[in-house]
Design a protein around this motif. Sequence first.
Motif, PDB file in Angstrom:
ATOM      1  N   ILE A 137     144.834  -2.307 -35.182  1.00  0.00           N
ATOM      2  CA  ILE A 137     143.544  -2.462 -35.450  1.00  0.00           C
ATOM      3  C   ILE A 137     143.317  -3.070 -36.872  1.00  0.00           C
ATOM      4  O   ILE A 137     142.797  -4.066 -36.963  1.00  0.00           O
ATOM      5  CB  ILE A 137     142.894  -1.183 -35.481  1.00  0.00           C
ATOM      6  CG1 ILE A 137     142.627  -0.892 -33.857  1.00  0.00           C
ATOM      7  CG2 ILE A 137     141.408  -1.343 -36.165  1.00  0.00           C
ATOM      8  CD1 ILE A 137     142.023   0.652 -33.692  1.00  0.00           C
ATOM      9  N   ASP A 138     144.213  -2.733 -37.738  1.00  0.00           N
ATOM     10  CA  ASP A 138     144.258  -3.400 -39.033  1.00  0.00           C
ATOM     11  C   ASP A 138     144.950  -4.592 -39.277  1.00  0.00           C
ATOM     12  O   ASP A 138     144.029  -5.687 -39.679  1.00  0.00           O
ATOM     13  CB  ASP A 138     145.046  -2.485 -40.151  1.00  0.00           C
ATOM     14  CG  ASP A 138     145.340  -3.246 -41.522  1.00  0.00           C
ATOM     15  OD1 ASP A 138     144.455  -3.074 -42.113  1.00  0.00           O
ATOM     16  OD2 ASP A 138     146.502  -3.557 -41.873  1.00  0.00           O
ATOM     17  N   ALA A 139     145.791  -5.009 -38.104  1.00  0.00           N
ATOM     18  CA  ALA A 139     146.283  -6.393 -38.147  1.00  0.00           C
ATOM     19  C   ALA A 139     144.997  -7.284 -37.394  1.00  0.00           C
ATOM     20  O   ALA A 139     144.958  -8.520 -37.955  1.00  0.00           O
ATOM     21  CB  ALA A 139     147.590  -6.257 -37.363  1.00  0.00           C
ATOM     22  N   ALA A 140     144.549  -6.674 -36.477  1.00  0.00           N
ATOM     23  CA  ALA A 140     143.670  -7.457 -35.742  1.00  0.00           C
ATOM     24  C   ALA A 140     142.183  -7.763 -36.756  1.00  0.00           C
ATOM     25  O   ALA A 140     141.806  -8.970 -36.914  1.00  0.00           O
ATOM     26  CB  ALA A 140     142.872  -6.589 -34.755  1.00  0.00           C
ATOM     27  N   HIS A 141     141.908  -7.008 -37.822  1.00  0.00           N
ATOM     28  CA  HIS A 141     140.799  -7.062 -38.819  1.00  0.00           C
ATOM     29  C   HIS A 141     141.435  -8.280 -39.665  1.00  0.00           C
ATOM     30  O   HIS A 141     140.615  -9.175 -40.431  1.00  0.00           O
ATOM     31  CB  HIS A 141     140.561  -5.937 -39.619  1.00  0.00           C
ATOM     32  CG  HIS A 141     139.673  -5.979 -40.708  1.00  0.00           C
ATOM     33  ND1 HIS A 141     138.445  -5.800 -40.667  1.00  0.00           N
ATOM     34  CD2 HIS A 141     139.931  -5.895 -41.991  1.00  0.00           C
ATOM     35  CE1 HIS A 141     137.903  -6.360 -41.561  1.00  0.00           C
ATOM     36  NE2 HIS A 141     138.828  -6.191 -42.711  1.00  0.00           N
ATOM     37  N   THR A 142     142.587  -8.311 -39.934  1.00  0.00           N
ATOM     38  CA  THR A 142     143.361  -9.208 -41.027  1.00  0.00           C
ATOM     39  C   THR A 142     143.229 -10.714 -40.354  1.00  0.00           C
ATOM     40  O   THR A 142     142.934 -11.547 -40.962  1.00  0.00           O
ATOM     41  CB  THR A 142     144.827  -8.793 -41.265  1.00  0.00           C
ATOM     42  OG1 THR A 142     144.705  -7.496 -42.015  1.00  0.00           O
ATOM     43  CG2 THR A 142     145.308  -9.934 -42.432  1.00  0.00           C
ATOM     44  N   VAL A 143     143.494 -10.714 -39.087  1.00  0.00           N
ATOM     45  CA  VAL A 143     143.693 -11.970 -38.624  1.00  0.00           C
ATOM     46  C   VAL A 143     142.398 -12.452 -38.081  1.00  0.00           C
ATOM     47  O   VAL A 143     141.944 -13.669 -38.280  1.00  0.00           O
ATOM     48  CB  VAL A 143     144.664 -11.901 -37.183  1.00  0.00           C
ATOM     49  CG1 VAL A 143     144.441 -13.213 -36.425  1.00  0.00           C
ATOM     50  CG2 VAL A 143     145.925 -11.723 -37.464  1.00  0.00           C
ATOM     51  N   GLY A 144     141.376 -11.663 -37.923  1.00  0.00           N
ATOM     52  CA  GLY A 144     140.048 -11.975 -37.552  1.00  0.00           C
ATOM     53  C   GLY A 144     139.749 -11.831 -36.186  1.00  0.00           C
ATOM     54  O   GLY A 144     138.570 -12.815 -35.648  1.00  0.00           O
ATOM     55  N   LEU A 145     140.252 -11.624 -35.132  1.00  0.00           N
ATOM     56  CA  LEU A 145     140.053 -11.618 -33.716  1.00  0.00           C
ATOM     57  C   LEU A 145     138.985 -10.456 -33.394  1.00  0.00           C
ATOM     58  O   LEU A 145     139.390  -9.527 -33.995  1.00  0.00           O
ATOM     59  CB  LEU A 145     141.037 -11.717 -32.811  1.00  0.00           C
ATOM     60  CG  LEU A 145     142.237 -12.820 -33.015  1.00  0.00           C
ATOM     61  CD1 LEU A 145     143.023 -12.942 -31.832  1.00  0.00           C
ATOM     62  CD2 LEU A 145     141.318 -14.281 -32.984  1.00  0.00           C
ATOM     63  N   ARG A 146     138.298 -10.857 -32.407  1.00  0.00           N
ATOM     64  CA  ARG A 146     137.590  -9.693 -31.812  1.00  0.00           C
ATOM     65  C   ARG A 146     138.391  -8.859 -30.975  1.00  0.00           C
ATOM     66  O   ARG A 146     139.016  -9.223 -30.102  1.00  0.00           O
ATOM     67  CB  ARG A 146     136.332 -10.145 -30.842  1.00  0.00           C
ATOM     68  CG  ARG A 146     135.289  -9.338 -30.557  1.00  0.00           C
ATOM     69  CD  ARG A 146     134.196  -9.920 -29.606  1.00  0.00           C
ATOM     70  NE  ARG A 146     133.553 -11.070 -30.377  1.00  0.00           N
ATOM     71  CZ  ARG A 146     132.641 -11.089 -31.575  1.00  0.00           C
ATOM     72  NH1 ARG A 146     132.044  -9.778 -31.741  1.00  0.00           N
ATOM     73  NH2 ARG A 146     131.953 -12.016 -32.287  1.00  0.00           N
ATOM     74  N   PHE A 147     138.441  -7.470 -31.048  1.00  0.00           N
ATOM     75  CA  PHE A 147     139.650  -6.827 -30.488  1.00  0.00           C
ATOM     76  C   PHE A 147     139.344  -5.925 -29.569  1.00  0.00           C
ATOM     77  O   PHE A 147     138.255  -4.911 -30.094  1.00  0.00           O
ATOM     78  CB  PHE A 147     140.338  -6.088 -31.711  1.00  0.00           C
ATOM     79  CG  PHE A 147     141.741  -5.771 -31.401  1.00  0.00           C
ATOM     80  CD1 PHE A 147     142.757  -6.229 -30.586  1.00  0.00           C
ATOM     81  CD2 PHE A 147     142.129  -4.670 -32.348  1.00  0.00           C
ATOM     82  CE1 PHE A 147     144.040  -5.722 -30.333  1.00  0.00           C
ATOM     83  CE2 PHE A 147     143.500  -4.060 -31.930  1.00  0.00           C
ATOM     84  CZ  PHE A 147     144.515  -4.638 -31.230  1.00  0.00           C
ATOM     85  N   HIS A 148     139.810  -5.490 -28.426  1.00  0.00           N
ATOM     86  CA  HIS A 148     139.748  -4.438 -27.405  1.00  0.00           C
ATOM     87  C   HIS A 148     140.970  -3.615 -27.187  1.00  0.00           C
ATOM     88  O   HIS A 148     141.411  -3.960 -26.158  1.00  0.00           O
ATOM     89  CB  HIS A 148     139.070  -5.024 -26.223  1.00  0.00           C
ATOM     90  CG  HIS A 148     137.578  -5.471 -26.356  1.00  0.00           C
ATOM     91  ND1 HIS A 148     136.823  -4.816 -25.229  1.00  0.00           N
ATOM     92  CD2 HIS A 148     136.916  -6.235 -27.052  1.00  0.00           C
ATOM     93  CE1 HIS A 148     135.536  -5.297 -25.681  1.00  0.00           C
ATOM     94  NE2 HIS A 148     135.597  -6.123 -26.578  1.00  0.00           N
ATOM     95  N   PRO A 149     141.440  -2.823 -28.229  1.00  0.00           N
ATOM     96  CA  PRO A 149     142.439  -2.149 -28.138  1.00  0.00           C
ATOM     97  C   PRO A 149     142.244  -0.853 -27.058  1.00  0.00           C
ATOM     98  O   PRO A 149     141.188  -0.273 -26.822  1.00  0.00           O
ATOM     99  CB  PRO A 149     142.773  -1.442 -29.633  1.00  0.00           C
ATOM    100  CG  PRO A 149     141.613  -1.487 -30.097  1.00  0.00           C
ATOM    101  CD  PRO A 149     140.864  -2.365 -29.391  1.00  0.00           C
ATOM    102  N   THR A 150     143.369  -0.556 -26.354  1.00  0.00           N
ATOM    103  CA  THR A 150     143.488   0.309 -25.358  1.00  0.00           C
ATOM    104  C   THR A 150     144.123   1.380 -26.013  1.00  0.00           C
ATOM    105  O   THR A 150     145.492   1.146 -26.017  1.00  0.00           O
ATOM    106  CB  THR A 150     143.558  -0.150 -24.080  1.00  0.00           C
ATOM    107  OG1 THR A 150     144.990  -0.315 -23.740  1.00  0.00           O
ATOM    108  CG2 THR A 150     142.316  -1.156 -23.551  1.00  0.00           C
ATOM    109  N   ARG A 151     143.956   2.726 -25.886  1.00  0.00           N
ATOM    110  CA  ARG A 151     144.861   3.802 -26.098  1.00  0.00           C
ATOM    111  C   ARG A 151     145.623   4.266 -24.725  1.00  0.00           C
ATOM    112  O   ARG A 151     144.961   4.812 -23.749  1.00  0.00           O
ATOM    113  CB  ARG A 151     144.023   5.230 -26.610  1.00  0.00           C
ATOM    114  CG  ARG A 151     144.811   6.190 -27.816  1.00  0.00           C
ATOM    115  CD  ARG A 151     145.899   6.584 -26.985  1.00  0.00           C
ATOM    116  NE  ARG A 151     146.783   7.616 -27.932  1.00  0.00           N
ATOM    117  CZ  ARG A 151     147.906   8.154 -27.684  1.00  0.00           C
ATOM    118  NH1 ARG A 151     147.986   8.488 -26.436  1.00  0.00           N
ATOM    119  NH2 ARG A 151     148.390   8.794 -28.788  1.00  0.00           N
TER     120      ARG A 151
END
Length: 449
Positions: A137-151
């Motif tokens: 999630i931190d990486a997605a925030h850094t890159v700047g993509l809209r993110f839908h991670p799944t647990r």
Amino acid sequence: MPTLIENAHVITVDADRRELPDTPVLIDGARIVAIGDLPTLPADTVRVDGRGCALTPGLVNTHHHLYQWVTRGLAADHTLFEWLTRLYPIWAGIDESAVRTAALGGLAHLALSGATTTTDHHYVFPADGGDLLGAEIDAAHTVGLRFHPTRGSMDLSEKDGGLPPDSVVQTIDEILTAGAEVVAKWHDPSADSMLRVALAPCSPFSVTTQLLTETATQARELGVRLHTHLAESRDENDYCAEHFGCTPLQYMESVGWVGDDVWFAHGVEFTDDEITRLAATATGVAHCPTSNARLGNGICRTRDLVDAGVPVGLGVDGAASNESCRLLEEAHQAVLMARARGGPTALTTRAALELATIGGARVLGREADTGSVEVGKLADLVLWDLSTVAHSGIDDPVAALVLGAIPPIASSWVNGRQIIANGEILTVDVDLVAADVAREHRRLVAKAG
């Protein structure tokens, strides 16, 4: 500041599938505010010249395993079950450092192939790995993509007849507790959300029936979506027939896993009746043509799914079974695979682009907010340079995008924020990330012995 994109060929993928040559598009904040007819522009408006370019919605990736970015190139000639058996001991060594590095590499590469929204299916949680979902999630925030991670999760190990080693499975109580914590901490259901979470037990052959049933109940109580692999290979069909006496979809339906809040990765082995059932329940499918071919798992019945009304998007899948992981390439492969199976009219270039944009948005429940170029929608946009030697002379810009080489990206925006300019990603140093990826790859392989 407002941004005006001028002189581009706009491929809207809206309900009317409009294509608008030399049409301006105005972004203000996170949203598209005008197409064609413009209001009076403030003096500080940023102007982007789209001459020679096509403007499309940002691409939506509906299935990935980002942690695998640091284990690419291994088990290159194995079947699915052989591939899993070879790689699980290596994946058992992942930790926060490996996952964040893998996610930075994978997400930056996705952005450079046109993705503005991506999922991730993370299901390997070694006991001493740390906060793995938080790392990506931190990486997605850094890159700047809209993110839908799944647990993701697994509770069926080798000793129980599953494929994963004991060290990467968890108890049902641990999994349910972690799922509730992840949703409470990270999930943002708002219309302009940059981060939404889903729950995602790994597959029918790595989790128990109880976990599937309880996760479905939990997800619906928490208001989040459900995701898993399904009908990926004949090996999986044989496993479900032997253990449950039915097909993979019949099994999942028996535990509450169909509905407009569910999407399955792959869907290669669905029957006619099952496709009808998927359509009736609005259950989605993430089509991963390159990964399916890389593992020799067959060809998804994409045309039949689309014709039936099943929500279908595209996915690059994990980087260990699709080393290129370029999302626009999946649209290209979707056309080729569909035509290899069903003939020259099985899937058009425009239908493939729809799968990569509005189709993926529908699978993730985001079609009201993204997936097309329309006034009021989120400014998730990609400006493709079609003036290169690889594309000049192709009159149809959609054919150039889907059938030609992947074009360089002149600019792209996520939530109105520019993340690529002149083919270069603005948010991370890709050379440093590449060096970190190589180091983490060596470390993990050595750690596994």
